[in-house]
Design a protein around this motif. Structure first.
Motif, PDB file in Angstrom:
ATOM      1  N   LEU A 111       0.858  -1.177   0.000  1.00 16.32           N
ATOM      2  CA  LEU A 111       0.000   0.000   0.000  1.00 16.32           C
ATOM      3  C   LEU A 111       0.894   1.227   0.000  1.00 16.32           C
ATOM      4  O   LEU A 111       1.970   1.222   0.610  1.00 16.32           O
ATOM      5  CB  LEU A 111      -0.872   0.033   1.252  1.00 16.32           C
ATOM      6  CG  LEU A 111      -2.097  -0.879   1.295  1.00 16.32           C
ATOM      7  CD1 LEU A 111      -2.276  -1.408   2.697  1.00 16.32           C
ATOM      8  CD2 LEU A 111      -3.334  -0.115   0.871  1.00 16.32           C
ATOM      9  N   THR A 112       0.457   2.286  -0.672  1.00 12.42           N
ATOM     10  CA  THR A 112       1.173   3.555  -0.609  1.00 12.42           C
ATOM     11  C   THR A 112       0.198   4.673  -0.283  1.00 12.42           C
ATOM     12  O   THR A 112      -0.990   4.599  -0.614  1.00 12.42           O
ATOM     13  CB  THR A 112       1.882   3.889  -1.936  1.00 12.42           C
ATOM     14  OG1 THR A 112       0.913   3.953  -2.989  1.00 12.42           O
ATOM     15  CG2 THR A 112       2.941   2.869  -2.269  1.00 12.42           C
ATOM     16  N   TRP A 113       0.709   5.692   0.391  1.00 11.90           N
ATOM     17  CA  TRP A 113      -0.052   6.893   0.716  1.00 11.90           C
ATOM     18  C   TRP A 113       0.639   8.066   0.025  1.00 11.90           C
ATOM     19  O   TRP A 113       1.793   8.376   0.338  1.00 11.90           O
ATOM     20  CB  TRP A 113      -0.090   7.109   2.215  1.00 11.90           C
ATOM     21  CG  TRP A 113      -1.027   6.191   2.946  1.00 11.90           C
ATOM     22  CD1 TRP A 113      -2.274   6.489   3.404  1.00 11.90           C
ATOM     23  CD2 TRP A 113      -0.791   4.823   3.307  1.00 11.90           C
ATOM     24  NE1 TRP A 113      -2.834   5.404   4.018  1.00 11.90           N
ATOM     25  CE2 TRP A 113      -1.948   4.358   3.979  1.00 11.90           C
ATOM     26  CE3 TRP A 113       0.274   3.941   3.131  1.00 11.90           C
ATOM     27  CZ2 TRP A 113      -2.058   3.061   4.465  1.00 11.90           C
ATOM     28  CZ3 TRP A 113       0.165   2.644   3.607  1.00 11.90           C
ATOM     29  CH2 TRP A 113      -0.990   2.221   4.265  1.00 11.90           C
ATOM     30  N   GLU A 114      -0.052   8.680  -0.931  1.00  8.92           N
ATOM     31  CA  GLU A 114       0.538   9.740  -1.734  1.00  8.92           C
ATOM     32  C   GLU A 114       0.057  11.099  -1.233  1.00  8.92           C
ATOM     33  O   GLU A 114      -1.146  11.341  -1.141  1.00  8.92           O
ATOM     34  CB  GLU A 114       0.169   9.555  -3.206  1.00  8.92           C
ATOM     35  CG  GLU A 114       0.637   8.218  -3.778  1.00  8.92           C
ATOM     36  CD  GLU A 114       0.115   7.980  -5.174  1.00  8.92           C
ATOM     37  OE1 GLU A 114      -0.221   8.979  -5.861  1.00  8.92           O
ATOM     38  OE2 GLU A 114       0.030   6.816  -5.587  1.00  8.92           O
ATOM     39  N   CYS A 115       1.006  11.955  -0.937  1.00 14.23           N
ATOM     40  CA  CYS A 115       0.705  13.267  -0.379  1.00 14.23           C
ATOM     41  C   CYS A 115       1.618  14.293  -1.034  1.00 14.23           C
ATOM     42  O   CYS A 115       2.800  14.020  -1.293  1.00 14.23           O
ATOM     43  CB  CYS A 115       0.937  13.228   1.130  1.00 14.23           C
ATOM     44  SG  CYS A 115       0.622  14.771   1.998  1.00 14.23           S
ATOM     45  N   ALA A 126       0.932  14.401   8.583  1.00 18.52           N
ATOM     46  CA  ALA A 126       1.526  13.216   9.202  1.00 18.52           C
ATOM     47  C   ALA A 126       0.596  12.515  10.195  1.00 18.52           C
ATOM     48  O   ALA A 126       0.477  11.281  10.161  1.00 18.52           O
ATOM     49  CB  ALA A 126       2.846  13.590   9.874  1.00 18.52           C
ATOM     50  N   PRO A 127      -0.097  13.221  11.102  1.00 17.85           N
ATOM     51  CA  PRO A 127      -1.001  12.510  12.028  1.00 17.85           C
ATOM     52  C   PRO A 127      -2.117  11.752  11.307  1.00 17.85           C
ATOM     53  O   PRO A 127      -2.469  10.633  11.697  1.00 17.85           O
ATOM     54  CB  PRO A 127      -1.571  13.633  12.896  1.00 17.85           C
ATOM     55  CG  PRO A 127      -0.567  14.731  12.807  1.00 17.85           C
ATOM     56  CD  PRO A 127      -0.033  14.661  11.410  1.00 17.85           C
ATOM     57  N   PHE A 160       7.680   5.698   6.263  1.00 18.37           N
ATOM     58  CA  PHE A 160       6.912   6.936   6.325  1.00 18.37           C
ATOM     59  C   PHE A 160       7.669   8.030   5.592  1.00 18.37           C
ATOM     60  O   PHE A 160       8.901   8.102   5.652  1.00 18.37           O
ATOM     61  CB  PHE A 160       6.667   7.367   7.777  1.00 18.37           C
ATOM     62  CG  PHE A 160       5.577   6.602   8.469  1.00 18.37           C
ATOM     63  CD1 PHE A 160       4.247   6.837   8.151  1.00 18.37           C
ATOM     64  CD2 PHE A 160       5.871   5.653   9.444  1.00 18.37           C
ATOM     65  CE1 PHE A 160       3.228   6.136   8.786  1.00 18.37           C
ATOM     66  CE2 PHE A 160       4.865   4.948  10.080  1.00 18.37           C
ATOM     67  CZ  PHE A 160       3.537   5.189   9.744  1.00 18.37           C
ATOM     68  N   GLN A 161       6.901   8.875   4.920  1.00 18.21           N
ATOM     69  CA  GLN A 161       7.506   9.990   4.194  1.00 18.21           C
ATOM     70  C   GLN A 161       8.000  11.071   5.147  1.00 18.21           C
ATOM     71  O   GLN A 161       8.969  11.770   4.864  1.00 18.21           O
ATOM     72  CB  GLN A 161       6.496  10.558   3.192  1.00 18.21           C
ATOM     73  CG  GLN A 161       7.084  11.459   2.129  1.00 18.21           C
ATOM     74  CD  GLN A 161       6.064  11.841   1.067  1.00 18.21           C
ATOM     75  OE1 GLN A 161       4.878  11.472   1.183  1.00 18.21           O
ATOM     76  NE2 GLN A 161       6.474  12.554   0.056  1.00 18.21           N
ATOM     77  N   THR A 205       8.144   7.956  -0.184  1.00 18.81           N
ATOM     78  CA  THR A 205       6.694   7.830  -0.049  1.00 18.81           C
ATOM     79  C   THR A 205       6.387   6.982   1.175  1.00 18.81           C
ATOM     80  O   THR A 205       7.251   6.255   1.680  1.00 18.81           O
ATOM     81  CB  THR A 205       6.069   7.189  -1.303  1.00 18.81           C
ATOM     82  OG1 THR A 205       4.641   7.247  -1.213  1.00 18.81           O
ATOM     83  CG2 THR A 205       6.478   5.730  -1.437  1.00 18.81           C
ATOM     84  N   THR A 206       5.160   7.086   1.671  1.00 16.98           N
ATOM     85  CA  THR A 206       4.721   6.215   2.759  1.00 16.98           C
ATOM     86  C   THR A 206       4.267   4.898   2.148  1.00 16.98           C
ATOM     87  O   THR A 206       3.415   4.881   1.250  1.00 16.98           O
ATOM     88  CB  THR A 206       3.570   6.869   3.545  1.00 16.98           C
ATOM     89  OG1 THR A 206       4.054   8.069   4.161  1.00 16.98           O
ATOM     90  CG2 THR A 206       3.055   5.933   4.630  1.00 16.98           C
ATOM     91  N   ARG A 207       4.822   3.801   2.632  1.00 19.65           N
ATOM     92  CA  ARG A 207       4.612   2.502   1.978  1.00 19.65           C
ATOM     93  C   ARG A 207       4.594   1.394   3.029  1.00 19.65           C
ATOM     94  O   ARG A 207       5.428   1.338   3.928  1.00 19.65           O
ATOM     95  CB  ARG A 207       5.728   2.258   0.964  1.00 19.65           C
ATOM     96  CG  ARG A 207       5.709   0.890   0.272  1.00 19.65           C
ATOM     97  CD  ARG A 207       6.885   0.810  -0.673  1.00 19.65           C
ATOM     98  NE  ARG A 207       7.074  -0.526  -1.230  1.00 19.65           N
ATOM     99  CZ  ARG A 207       6.972  -0.828  -2.510  1.00 19.65           C
ATOM    100  NH1 ARG A 207       6.696   0.123  -3.392  1.00 19.65           N
ATOM    101  NH2 ARG A 207       7.179  -2.060  -2.945  1.00 19.65           N
TER     102      ARG A 207
END
Length: 357
Positions: free
Chosen positions: A151-155, A164-165, A193-194, A218-220
């Motif tokens: 999973l990735t979180w794209e910001c 971040a929270p 975490f990014q 990236t957050t992964r």
């Protein structure tokens, strides 16, 4: 930020009604979080010992606004809520714990049926598919064919620190899915975490059960494939399809131009297990007068009382298909304070007592 119109369910089987809602700009204003998601977080915070009224007051959120499942809160307001929660608990790691606790509890939550999918991979895919309804501030993607799956979180880079929270909370909710679905901790191969660590790294690693690295591109989150594709003991394709079909009906109403009816159905579905529904309270959550909403519902061929009855009957069918709750619990989830009132309604709907089902 990302464009909500570019986000779609990865499978036509996963909540086609989400696509209908996501095409309506009035429903999904950009860079917003849903009231229903904030309610879940708030419920988890109260379970952790938080003061509900104090939290809402500090953020400046009217509780009535949270009663509308399609109500949206702006990104700045959502960020303020997360910051207030941290201050309230005096603990920046609180969002990891809330992610563990903010689970869906019944069919009044729009995403509860995702837990009925065939395996954890399908559950995650379904949740990613409806994420645009929960929030469209950042984007979560899932690659089940990755080696390992991830999973990735794209910001946007400009928002990595302030978001971040929220990202940590979201990562914790996906880590929770393994425990919820398979009854065990997720087997995480890696977690990046990014952003930089906001508290002791040991707390992150204790929460996720793996080494955690920061300041990555990236957050992964990488998850063991053998866990993702193991058959789920909660799988129930018949009930899953029935739940999806239930939400397709109001989505079809919306496509037909019967928006007030559709919005009211969604509102009542999420509110009915919390307090007795009233037309006045629903109208206020929509920013309308009671008289106007009553007229609109009549024009769209479903007066308020008939609509309440339909929502209860539809939910009742799902709970009986689920076959895991007592009659008393089902009665409460449908908004009946007395079992006898539920029994009378059930006989009217189906022609026999619920005890004979």
């Amino acid at each position: 930020m990302f464009n909500p119109s570019a986000t779609a369910c990865r499978s036509s089987r996963i909540y086609r009604w989400v696509k209908t809602l996501s095409q309506d700009a009035r429903v999904l204003a950009p860079d917003t979080i849903s009231a229903s998601l904030l309610v879940r977080i708030l419920r988890a915070a109260v379970a952790e010992g938080g003061d509900k009224r104090a939290l809402l007051s500090a953020v400046g959120i009217d509780e009535a606004r949270l009663r509308n499942p399609l109500s949206r809160l702006s990104a700045p307001l959502a960020l303020r809520f997360f910051n207030v929660v941290e201050q309230h608990f005096k603990d920046p790691s609180i969002h990891l714990r809330l992610g563990e606790k903010a689970a869906m509890q019944n069919f009044s939550d729009l995403g509860f049926a995702t837990r009925l999918e065939a395996n954890l991979a399908s559950v995650i895919e379904a949740n990613v598919g409806i994420q645009i309804l929960r929030q469209n501030i950042y984007r979560t993607t899932f690659e089940p064919t990755g080696k390992p799956p991830f999973l990735t979180w794209e910001c946007h880079p400009d928002f990595v620190v302030p978001y971040a929270p929220m990202i940590e909370f979201s990562v914790a909710t996906y880590a929770r899915l393994s425990r919820q679905i398979l009854g065990e901790r997720p087997l995480l191969r890696a977690l990046h975490f990014q952003h930089k660590p906001r508290f002791a790294v040991a707390k992150y690693e204790a929460a996720f059960g793996c080494a955690v690295e920061f300041s990555k591109p990236t957050t992964r989150m990488e998850i063991a494939a053998r866990q993702l594709f193991r058959p789920s003991p909660l799988a129930n394709p018949r009930l899953f399809d029935a739940a999806i079909q239930r939400y397709q009906q109001p989505a079809d109403w919306m496509a037909q131009g019967r928006q007030h009816l559709a919005y009211s159905y969604f509102y009542l579905s999420t509110e009915i297990d919390k307090s007795p529904p009233t037309l006045d309270r629903m109208a206020k959550s929509f920013g309308m007068s009671e008289r106007t909403l009553r007229r609109k519902l009549v024009e769209e061929n479903y007066p308020f009382r008939e609509l309440v009855d339909l929502v209860r009957q539809d939910l009742c069918k799902l709970y009986f298909m689920e076959d895991q709750r007592s009659l008393s619990e089902i009665a409460l989830l449908l908004g009946y304070s007395e079992l006898s009132a539920f029994t009378r309604a059930y006989k009217r709907w189906f022609g026999h007592a619920p005890s004979k089902s």
